[in-house]
Design a protein around this motif. Structure first.
Motif, PDB file in Angstrom:
ATOM      1  N   GLU A 208     -27.719   8.376   9.042  1.00  0.00           N
ATOM      2  CA  GLU A 208     -28.875   9.111   8.529  1.00  0.00           C
ATOM      3  C   GLU A 208     -28.660  10.618   8.642  1.00  0.00           C
ATOM      4  O   GLU A 208     -28.975  11.375   7.727  1.00  0.00           O
ATOM      5  N   GLN A 209     -28.120  11.059   9.765  1.00  0.00           N
ATOM      6  CA  GLN A 209     -27.892  12.493   9.957  1.00  0.00           C
ATOM      7  C   GLN A 209     -26.728  12.994   9.114  1.00  0.00           C
ATOM      8  O   GLN A 209     -26.743  14.129   8.634  1.00  0.00           O
ATOM      9  N   ARG A 212     -28.142  13.292   5.475  1.00  0.00           N
ATOM     10  CA  ARG A 212     -29.357  14.089   5.293  1.00  0.00           C
ATOM     11  C   ARG A 212     -29.075  15.382   4.515  1.00  0.00           C
ATOM     12  O   ARG A 212     -28.168  16.151   4.850  1.00  0.00           O
TER      13      ARG A 212
END
Length: 256
Positions: A208-209, A212
């Protein structure tokens, strides 16, 4: 880059449907109400100390070794541990990422006191030196960059992962011009250093990071390496071999 053209899609799907015993192709795609990790798994939110303990336990279960240090003592304790490892395993040459965290720890200087040469991952002029004498090699060897030649001759590689996944004890490495993947792939021993706040509980948190704010493929690193313990390879008869396609010994340092 131009987009490709899909041909024969309807016929392909119709063939699949008939093989599944369906009289006709469904008008709509099947519903997928659940995506990603289950909600109860997402709600697990361990503390930093719990993630440190979980990573260390899983890493050691894979035969890796862990050192947890406070930031105030990091430089001295990491340098001393690295020298001990080098002495025990007969390390004479080390490759490392060009990372500000590693530079700040003064590991090059710590290794130099033991007579160990270090090759930071940055462009280097071709030529022999006392620390990097000319090595024998064929035509392919001669075409490689001086940096890659030096890295191939290193027994130990030092990296600073982007993330570490506590639940699987996985190091997440994104390569860049200063962080070559050869450092963690060509060496026999991997030495990873990272801060405790880089620990995530599950793999999805790291992905997710990483994704992003990125819209274009050019915004991503050219490679993403996931390292979970030493390299393990098995043939069709399940004969397990350690260290064939990557480092066979792995060490991790967590800085509180």
């Amino acid at each position: 880059m131009s987009n490709g053209t899909i041909r024969g899609r309807e016929a392909f799907i119709a063939n699949l449907s008939s093989r599944l015993g369906r009289k006709e192709v469904p008008a709509a795609a099947p519903a997928h109400p659940f995506r990603g990790a289950p909600e109860f798994y997402r709600q697990i939110n361990p503390t930093t100390e719990e993630k440190i303990e979980l990573f260390a336990r899983n890493w050691q279960a894979l035969t890796g070794k862990v050192l947890v240090v406070d930031e105030a003592e990091a430089a001295d304790k990491i340098g001393a541990w690295l020298r001990d490892i080098a002495a025990e395993l007969g390390v004479t040459h080390v490759s490392r990422w060009e990372h500000e965290g590693l530079t700040a720890l003064g590991l090059d200087e710590a290794l130099a006191t033991s007579g160990i040469a270090v090759a930071p991952w940055r462009p280097v002029e071709a030529g022999d030196s006392e620390a990097w004498p000319k090595a024998a090699g064929g035509a392919n060897w001669a075409q490689r960059s001086e940096l890659l030649k030096r890295t191939e001759r290193c027994q130990l590689g030092i990296v600073w992962p982007d993330f570490a996944v506590a639940n699987t004890s996985t190091l997440v490495l994104q390569c860049s011009p200063q962080r070559g993947r050869s450092v963690s792939l060509l060496t026999e021993i991997l030495f990873a250093v990272f801060r405790a706040d880089q620990l995530v509980y599950r793999m999805g948190e790291a992905f997710e990071q990483i994704t992003r704010g990125k819209q274009l493929t050019a915004q991503y690193a050219s490679s993403l390496n996931l390292i979970t313990g030493p390299s393990r390879s098995a043939d069709i008869e399940n004969d397990l071999t350690i260290g064939i396609h990557g480092p066979g010994k792995v060490y991790a340092v967590i800085i509180r």
